[in-house]
Scaffold this active site. Structure first.
Site, mmCIF file in Angstrom:
data_model
loop_
_atom_site.group_PDB
_atom_site.id
_atom_site.type_symbol
_atom_site.label_atom_id
_atom_site.label_comp_id
_atom_site.label_asym_id
_atom_site.label_seq_id
_atom_site.Cartn_x
_atom_site.Cartn_y
_atom_site.Cartn_z
ATOM 1 N N GLU A 25 -4.795 28.904 41.222
ATOM 2 C CA GLU A 25 -3.761 29.880 41.555
ATOM 3 C C GLU A 25 -4.014 31.229 40.885
ATOM 4 O O GLU A 25 -3.413 32.244 41.259
ATOM 5 C CB GLU A 25 -2.388 29.367 41.131
ATOM 6 C CG GLU A 25 -1.919 28.119 41.861
ATOM 7 C CD GLU A 25 -0.554 27.660 41.356
ATOM 8 O OE1 GLU A 25 0.201 28.518 40.846
ATOM 9 O OE2 GLU A 25 -0.253 26.451 41.463
ATOM 10 N N ASP A 78 -10.052 20.123 24.808
ATOM 11 C CA ASP A 78 -10.543 19.310 23.707
ATOM 12 C C ASP A 78 -10.457 17.823 24.038
ATOM 13 O O ASP A 78 -9.464 17.353 24.607
ATOM 14 C CB ASP A 78 -9.695 19.611 22.458
ATOM 15 C CG ASP A 78 -10.159 18.867 21.236
ATOM 16 O OD1 ASP A 78 -11.251 19.181 20.738
ATOM 17 O OD2 ASP A 78 -9.427 17.974 20.765
#
Length: 529
Positions: free
Chosen positions: A260, A205
């Site tokens: 990852e 956001d």
């Protein structure tokens, strides 16, 4: 993942369904939607043919900005359920082959967050520099002229520290100091927490508000655009309280973390006058975010061929160029059918709009109820919850009107939402558009939405192919998409008069009486050549 005949990252060309949890489904009758309610209705979402859900904030919050003021980034607010409810929802979504995206709000927190409580306690505690604090000017006035999005100065005095703190939104949403590496580490730890719980990505956001100018220089005045200004915020070029050049370096840390985890998708919300440049900056190469979306369509008063071509042409299929996402509707913008057409044209325009959305290059985001053709509900002042609408009444069209409860059943006064008195009225005009009513109609907009998403998924040219050309001829849009030697052309009439065309090829879809020779008002045809 194999999609449209090719192996791609699952998110490239994805259709994403946004859920506003307060208004989707109430499982316990308290008037507010919740996570178990979402879980109970995921079959409907999966039936549309979308790839993922994006859930607006459900975190612990005093709800002064309805979840975008987070008091605990690692827990579920009790009105929405529990972490166990969240885990159950993720498991059900994954069983339905839906990815799960959640909001992350890093530019600010709630003033009830423990981080802020510690930060405001003194000038020399461990988190003293976790938020943006500044001394007053010699006359006691705020440190700069910056204005908040919701109206009034972006600074609030705090007697505990004898300083002002920055808030680009509500005074109860203090600005996190993301120039501080410890703060970055903390929010990245939040991201890891949710990744470890199985989420597949994040919508971030207000990312271009994440950092400010440490010199606190005044913003210059904005040139007059002849548009009505309803907030002090509109009178400035916001070059110092947002859009700091160090934001991409923070984004690189986000990308390093998400890499990852296999298949993680990140998309940023980027608004403002410089959104196009920033979206490209935030998504360039392989070390930044996967995608970004702006407000090209969300605040547009009219959908035109020129608007569509300008938006698509900003994102050419070039090496290093980011991947866009597009939304016609969301929780912050008035419903598109109430902005873009007259009431008598809404049924036809809704079909045209869904066809065009399915044919855009980039990811597409559907907002809950868009598949039903929901319109903006007029909320009287005494029932408003939206702080922006209340502050700017009556000049700002309420966001509440697009956040009304999802109508599941037409016969029930609450629309089958799950409670007799929902937090906002359903809106009488939207009851007839309920899911149950449209399920029984093979010609409904709901059925059409499923068909358009199936069309997009079946053809690489539409799903992720290049924009070979986008041409404007008055109200006629001519769009050509291409992938692996296959070409698909889209002809759309966004006006209310007949247009003659000369199209050839196999018709894949048509709406509102379109043929290879003629486009009636608001008609469109998709052709494989």
């Amino acid at each position: 993942m194999s999609r449209a005949g090719e192996t791609l990252p699952w998110w490239k060309g994805a259709a994403i369904y946004q859920i506003y949890p307060r208004s989707f489904m109430d499982s316990n009758g308290d008037g507010i939607g919740d996570l178990p309610g979402i879980t109970s209705r995921l079959d409907h979402v999966a039936s549309l043919g979308v790839d993922a859900i994006w859930i607006s904030p459900f975190f612990t919050s005093p709800m002064k900005d309805f979840g975008y003021d987070v008091a605990d980034y690692r827990d579920v607010d009790p009105i929405f359920g529990t972490l166990e409810d969240f885990d159950a929802m993720v498991a059900r979504a994954h069983a339905l082959d839906l990815k799960v995206l959640i909001d992350q709000v890093y530019s600010h927190s709630s003033d009830e967050h423990p981080w802020f409580a510690e930060s405001r306690a003194s000038r020399d505690n461990a988190k003293a520099d976790w938020y943006v604090w500044a001394d007053p000017k010699p006359d006691g006035s705020p440190p700069s002229n910056w204005q908040s999005v919701f109206g009034g100065p972006a600074w609030t005095w705090d007697a505990r520290r004898g300083q002002y703190y920055l808030h680009n939104f509500l005074a109860s949403q203090p600005q996190l100091n993301l120039h501080n590496r410890d703060v970055q580490d903390a929010v990245l730890g939040v991201m890891r927490f949710w990744l470890d719980r199985g989420v597949d990505g994040f919508r971030i956001d207000a990312l271009n508000f994440a950092m400010h100018d440490p010199q606190l220089r005044d913003n210059p005045p904005a040139p007059d655009t002849n548009r009505q200004r309803t907030r002090p915020f509109d009178f400035q070029l916001r070059i110092h309280n947002q859009s700091h050049p160090d934001i991409p370096q923070f984004i690189e840390r986000i990308r390093a973390l998400t890499d990852e985890y296999d298949g993680t998708f990140t998309v940023a919300e980027v608004g403002g006058d410089d959104a196009d440049r920033e979206m490209k900056l935030f998504t360039s190469g392989e070390e930044h975010l996967n995608s970004a979306y702006g407000f090209d369509f969300l605040y547009a008063e009219k959908l035109t061929p020129d608007l569509i071509c300008r938006a698509l042409n900003q994102w050419p299929d070039e090496l290093g160029m980011g991947w866009p996402s597009w939304a016609f509707e969301n929780h912050d913008a008035p419903r598109a059918l109430s902005r873009w057409c007259e009431p008598q044209d809404r049924k036809a325009f809704a079909r045209l709009k869904m066809l065009l959305l399915a044919c855009l290059r980039g990811n597409i985001i559907l907002y809950q109820g868009e598949e039903l053709g929901l319109t903006q509900v007029e909320i009287p002042f005494d029932q408003l919850h939206d702080p922006e609408a209340i502050a700017n009444w009556p000049l700002t069209l309420s966001r509440d009107g697009a956040r009304t409860p999802m109508p599941w059943e037409a016969e029930c006064g609450c629309g089958g939402f799950g409670s007799d008195t929902p937090w906002l009225p359903v809106g009488e005009e939207n009851l007839a558009r309920a899911v149950e009513a449209q399920e029984a109609d093979s010609g409904s907009l709901l059925a059409h939405t499923r068909n358009m998403l199936a069309l997009r998924n079946a053809h690489p040219a539409l799903h992720h192919g290049e924009v070979a050309s986008c041409e404007v001829h008055g109200n006629l849009l001519s769009l050509e998409r291409r992938a692996k030697g296959k070409t698909i052309r889209v002809f759309a009439n966004l006006g209310d008069e007949n247009i003659a065309i000369d199209a050839t090829g196999e018709t894949l879809a048509s709406v509102n009486g379109a043929t290879l020779e003629k486009l009636p008002p608001f008609a469109a045809i998709v052709v494989k050549t």
